[in-house]
Structures are given as structure tokens and as C-alpha cells.
Design a protein around this motif. Structure first.
Motif, short mmCIF file in Angstrom:
data_model
loop_
_atom_site.label_atom_id
_atom_site.label_comp_id
_atom_site.label_asym_id
_atom_site.label_seq_id
_atom_site.Cartn_x
_atom_site.Cartn_y
_atom_site.Cartn_z
N THR A 112 -21.39 -41.05 -31.08
CA THR A 112 -22.24 -41.13 -29.89
C THR A 112 -22.63 -39.73 -29.42
N THR A 113 -21.68 -38.82 -29.40
CA THR A 113 -21.95 -37.43 -29.00
C THR A 113 -22.99 -36.80 -29.92
N ILE A 114 -22.85 -37.03 -31.23
CA ILE A 114 -23.80 -36.47 -32.21
C ILE A 114 -25.19 -37.08 -32.01
N VAL A 115 -25.26 -38.39 -31.86
CA VAL A 115 -26.56 -39.06 -31.69
C VAL A 115 -27.26 -38.54 -30.44
N LYS A 116 -26.53 -38.42 -29.34
CA LYS A 116 -27.13 -37.89 -28.11
C LYS A 116 -27.66 -36.47 -28.33
N TYR A 117 -26.85 -35.63 -28.92
CA TYR A 117 -27.23 -34.22 -29.15
C TYR A 117 -28.47 -34.13 -30.03
N MET A 118 -28.46 -34.87 -31.14
CA MET A 118 -29.57 -34.76 -32.10
C MET A 118 -30.85 -35.40 -31.57
N THR A 119 -30.74 -36.49 -30.83
CA THR A 119 -31.96 -37.07 -30.26
C THR A 119 -32.54 -36.15 -29.18
N ASP A 120 -31.68 -35.53 -28.40
CA ASP A 120 -32.18 -34.56 -27.41
C ASP A 120 -32.84 -33.36 -28.10
N THR A 121 -32.23 -32.90 -29.19
CA THR A 121 -32.75 -31.74 -29.92
C THR A 121 -34.10 -32.03 -30.56
N PHE A 122 -34.26 -33.21 -31.14
CA PHE A 122 -35.48 -33.53 -31.88
C PHE A 122 -36.51 -34.32 -31.08
N ALA A 123 -36.20 -34.69 -29.84
CA ALA A 123 -37.12 -35.47 -29.01
C ALA A 123 -38.53 -34.87 -28.92
N PRO A 124 -38.67 -33.55 -28.78
CA PRO A 124 -40.03 -32.99 -28.68
C PRO A 124 -40.87 -33.18 -29.95
N LYS A 125 -40.23 -33.50 -31.07
CA LYS A 125 -40.94 -33.57 -32.35
C LYS A 125 -41.37 -34.97 -32.74
N VAL A 126 -40.88 -35.99 -32.03
CA VAL A 126 -41.17 -37.38 -32.40
C VAL A 126 -41.48 -38.22 -31.16
N ASP A 127 -42.04 -39.40 -31.39
CA ASP A 127 -42.32 -40.32 -30.28
C ASP A 127 -41.06 -41.07 -29.85
N GLY A 128 -40.12 -41.22 -30.78
CA GLY A 128 -38.90 -41.94 -30.47
C GLY A 128 -37.98 -42.02 -31.67
N PHE A 129 -36.88 -42.75 -31.50
CA PHE A 129 -35.85 -42.88 -32.52
C PHE A 129 -35.48 -44.35 -32.69
N GLU A 130 -34.95 -44.67 -33.84
CA GLU A 130 -34.47 -46.03 -34.10
C GLU A 130 -33.14 -45.98 -34.84
N ILE A 131 -32.31 -46.96 -34.56
CA ILE A 131 -31.06 -47.18 -35.27
C ILE A 131 -31.02 -48.66 -35.62
N PHE A 132 -30.84 -48.95 -36.90
CA PHE A 132 -30.68 -50.33 -37.34
C PHE A 132 -29.20 -50.63 -37.46
N CYS A 133 -28.75 -51.71 -36.84
CA CYS A 133 -27.35 -52.10 -36.86
C CYS A 133 -27.25 -53.52 -37.42
N PRO A 134 -26.33 -53.75 -38.37
CA PRO A 134 -26.11 -55.13 -38.79
C PRO A 134 -25.63 -55.97 -37.60
N VAL A 135 -26.13 -57.20 -37.52
CA VAL A 135 -25.65 -58.13 -36.50
C VAL A 135 -24.13 -58.23 -36.65
N ASP A 136 -23.43 -58.20 -35.55
CA ASP A 136 -21.97 -58.26 -35.49
C ASP A 136 -21.26 -56.94 -35.79
N HIS A 137 -22.01 -55.85 -36.04
CA HIS A 137 -21.35 -54.55 -36.23
C HIS A 137 -21.23 -53.92 -34.84
N VAL A 138 -20.22 -54.36 -34.11
CA VAL A 138 -20.06 -54.03 -32.70
C VAL A 138 -19.96 -52.52 -32.47
N ARG A 139 -19.21 -51.81 -33.30
CA ARG A 139 -19.04 -50.37 -33.10
C ARG A 139 -20.37 -49.63 -33.22
N SER A 140 -21.17 -50.00 -34.21
CA SER A 140 -22.45 -49.33 -34.39
C SER A 140 -23.41 -49.65 -33.24
#
Length: 173
Positions: A112-140
Motif C-alpha cells: 500500500t505504501t509503495i502504491v501510494k508513493y508511485m501513484t503520487d510520483t507518476f500522477a502528473p504523467k497519466v490520466d489515472g491508474f488501474e489495478i486488476f484484482c481477482p475476485v476474492d483476493h481480499v488482500r489485493s
């Protein structure tokens, strides 16, 4: 370029993302083997990773992806120990995020810490971000939600994929 890092992101004092090097192949292969049961439940490629040569090929592909400016795949290091892999690739103006981590390192908020850091870092370069999670993969799913992503209510999982997927999105600011 063996042994020389293409990039490093210092997330916290203890947590770093660094480009994978051929020298990391033995450690990465051991980590994958150690976590085969844990990772293989959600990542089918794990069962096909049967040699250090396969890991070296993967590492070379990560360097190509970076050099071609299509994204980055990096080793997750906690106190200078490799504990997983983080991926951020770009398609159009969307950053696609993927990750896996050693089972022993789960539940500490590392990804979570890494995802927050990297999305904040790269936000100016893209319109948004996506993460695909398998249904029932609660941790992801928890990582995505805790990193400020929202479930995409319009996404329809493709029937030919190994898993039914949910798509989480975060628009850039």
C-alpha cells in the motif's frame, strides 16, 4: 549494465524499489520458489517459473520495458533484502499496477505504501491508474482501496482470463 541500477525509488528509510539486475536472479528465483503455493493461487506464471534462466529472461525483459519507456518493474527491498516485485506499465494514458510480495512480509502495509508513493510520483504523467484484482483476493483488494482506488462499476471481466477480475481505478489529481 549488470550490477548497475537503472533506477531506484527510496519509498521510506527501510523500503526501496530498485530495477532488477541479473545479479538478483538467484535471490528472486529462491523467493518465487519459497512462495510458490502462496503466489501460485493468484499468479499462474509462478508454476511455469522453473529455472534461474527463466528469471534472468524476466529480468532482461524488465530492463527492456524501462529502456523503451513503457513502464518499470522493480524489486521491492525491505532493509536491502528483496521481498517482492512491483510493476507499473503504461497503456495510453493509464498506469497499470501489479505487485507480489513474500508471504512473510504481508500485512505490514508495504505494498500500500509503495502504491501510494508511485501513484503520487507518476500522477502528473497519466490520466489515472488501474489495478486488476481477482475476485476474492481480499488482500489485493485491500491494497487498492487503502491506496485510494475505487471499484470500477462498469468493468466487465473477460471470460477468457484465468480469473474473474475486478478493476480498481484512481484518477490523477
Amino acid at each position: 549494465m549488470e550490477g548497475q541500477s537503472l533506477f531506484t525509488y527510496n519509498i521510506t528509510n527501510e523500503l526501496t524499489l530498485a530495477s532488477l539486475q541479473i545479479d538478483d536472479a538467484d535471490t528472486l528465483f529462491s523467493l518465487i520458489q519459497k512462495n510458490k503455493a502462496h503466489l501460485g493461487e493468484w499468479l499462474p506464471w509462478v508454476h511455469h517459473c522453473k529455472s534461474i534462466e527463466a528469471v534472468k529472461t524476466f529480468i532482461q525483459s524488465t530492463q527492456t520495458t524501462y529502456n523503451e519507456q513503457k513502464g518499470l518493474e522493480a524489486g521491492i527491498q525491505l532493509n536491502e533484502q528483496l521481498i517482492g516485485v512491483f510493476r507499473l506499465t503504461f497503456d495510453q494514458q493509464v498506469g497499470n499496477i501489479g505487485y507480489w510480495i513474500d508471504e512473510d512480509a504481508q500485512g505490514q502495509g508495504i505494498v500500500t505504501t509503495i502504491v501510494k508513493y508511485m501513484t503520487d510520483t507518476f500522477a502528473p504523467k497519466v490520466d489515472g491508474f488501474e489495478i486488476f484484482c481477482p475476485v476474492d483476493h481480499v488482500r489485493s483488494e485491500r491494497v487498492a482501496i487503502n491506496a485510494g482506488f475505487q471499484l470500477d462499476p462498469h468493468y466487465q471481466s473477460k471470460p477468457d482470463t484465468a480469473f474473474n477480475l475486478k478493476r480498481y481505478i484512481r484518477l490523477s489529481k
